[in-house]
Write a protein that holds these residues in place. Structure first.
Motif, PDB file in Angstrom:
ATOM      1  N   ASP A 163     -11.168 -14.080  29.363  1.00  0.00           N
ATOM      2  CA  ASP A 163     -10.959 -15.493  29.040  1.00  0.00           C
ATOM      3  C   ASP A 163     -11.501 -16.402  30.156  1.00  0.00           C
ATOM      4  O   ASP A 163     -11.578 -15.990  31.310  1.00  0.00           O
ATOM      5  CB  ASP A 163      -9.452 -15.727  28.878  1.00  0.00           C
ATOM      6  CG  ASP A 163      -9.126 -16.980  28.091  1.00  0.00           C
ATOM      7  OD1 ASP A 163     -10.045 -17.617  27.554  1.00  0.00           O
ATOM      8  OD2 ASP A 163      -7.927 -17.309  28.004  1.00  0.00           O
ATOM      9  N   ASP A 164     -11.843 -17.627  29.784  1.00  0.00           N
ATOM     10  CA  ASP A 164     -12.245 -18.662  30.765  1.00  0.00           C
ATOM     11  C   ASP A 164     -13.349 -18.182  31.703  1.00  0.00           C
ATOM     12  O   ASP A 164     -13.346 -18.500  32.892  1.00  0.00           O
ATOM     13  CB  ASP A 164     -11.031 -19.112  31.612  1.00  0.00           C
ATOM     14  CG  ASP A 164      -9.870 -19.601  30.766  1.00  0.00           C
ATOM     15  OD1 ASP A 164     -10.102 -19.974  29.605  1.00  0.00           O
ATOM     16  OD2 ASP A 164      -8.738 -19.608  31.269  1.00  0.00           O
ATOM     17  N   GLU A 214     -15.816 -21.701  24.167  1.00  0.00           N
ATOM     18  CA  GLU A 214     -14.522 -22.376  24.079  1.00  0.00           C
ATOM     19  C   GLU A 214     -14.718 -23.890  24.151  1.00  0.00           C
ATOM     20  O   GLU A 214     -15.657 -24.371  24.791  1.00  0.00           O
ATOM     21  CB  GLU A 214     -13.630 -21.982  25.256  1.00  0.00           C
ATOM     22  CG  GLU A 214     -13.275 -20.519  25.322  1.00  0.00           C
ATOM     23  CD  GLU A 214     -12.274 -20.259  26.444  1.00  0.00           C
ATOM     24  OE1 GLU A 214     -11.071 -20.358  26.163  1.00  0.00           O
ATOM     25  OE2 GLU A 214     -12.695 -19.970  27.571  1.00  0.00           O
TER      26      GLU A 214
HETATM   27 MG    MG Z   1      -9.669 -19.975  27.494  1.00  0.00          MG
END
Ligand code: MG
Ligand code: MG
Length: 238
Positions: free
Chosen positions: A128-129, A185
């Motif tokens: 993630d991220d 995202e």
């Molecule tokens: Mg994220």
């Protein structure tokens, strides 16, 4: 899913609906929950709730749950996840665990061992991220992630900042080359969508599709409302 143009799944996000303060942002209460140790029971509730909700939704949809470094340090995580799957009846292949690089920063070997155990059950693992932390390429080599999620800070500027564009392009190429899904995202505009698609992203999420919604509203808006249910509450084909 940008190839099929269909919904592939949902990410579970927590909100605190406080009787006096209204909706409290997780940025306000997660750090406190971590400080006082409440993050573990809360995290367990989130996993169980997400699995129970997704189990009632069409079988092609997955649910993504964010797991923090603190949760990964607790010895009971695997049992919590297995218990949530068993209680809900959700197929493990429909559950996606999202971790950030900070999870791997400490106790890398123990964390990788848990990730491999989760993967062996059929659970998908997403990074993630990506791009905001240490962005260590060694992490990508140390575990076969199913997905890289390209952080919103790069997607935000993809149409007007050449360095953001180059980073999105490079990370998408990296993901595609390693057989991982490349998810952008925080997509908010049609221009961003067009650009991230042409640069090789295979999935998107963000306000352009929908703001975060309560599960009941997702059912109304995207899943055709609440259909007939069987005795355990699952939607059954009409
Ligand atoms: Mg994220
Ligand atoms: Mg996430």
């Amino acid at each position: 899913n940008l190839a099929s143009n269909e919904i592939s799944g949902f990410e579970a996000l927590i909100r605190w609906n406080h009787p006096l303060r209204g909706m409290v942002s997780p940025a306000a209460f997660i750090p406190l929950a971590e400080e006082i140790g409440f993050i573990l029971p809360m995290g367990e509730w989130v996993i169980r709730q997400a699995c129970a909700t997704a189990a009632q939704w069409p079988a092609h949809l997955h649910v993504a749950v964010n797991i923090s470094a603190i949760q990964f340090r607790s010895p009971g995580l695997l049992q919590v996840i297995v218990g949530a799957l068993a209680a809900s009846g959700l197929a493990p292949t429909r559950l996606e665990i999202e971790i950030t690089e900070s999870v791997l920063l400490h106790n890398k070997e123990a964390t990788l061992a848990v990730l491999h155990q989760l993967r062996a059950l059929g659970i998908r693992i997403a990074m993630d991220d990506f791009g905001t932390g240490y962005s260590s390429l060694a992490y990508l080599q140390s575990f076969p992630f199913d997905k890289i999620k390209i952080d919103r800070s790069f997607v935000k500027n993809v149409t007007d900042n050449p360095s953001s564009l180059n980073i999105v392009r490079a990370v998408a190429a990296l993901a595609n080359g390693m057989g991982m899904t490349a998810t952008a995202e925080g997509v908010e505009t049609a221009e961003q969508l067009e650009r991230i698609t042409s640069e090789g992203c295979t999935e998107m999420q963000g306000y352009l599709f929908s703001r975060p919604l309560p599960a009941a509203e997702i059912e109304q808006k995207f899943l055709g409302g609440r259909g007939p249910r069987d005795v355990s509450g699952r939607i059954v084909a009409a």
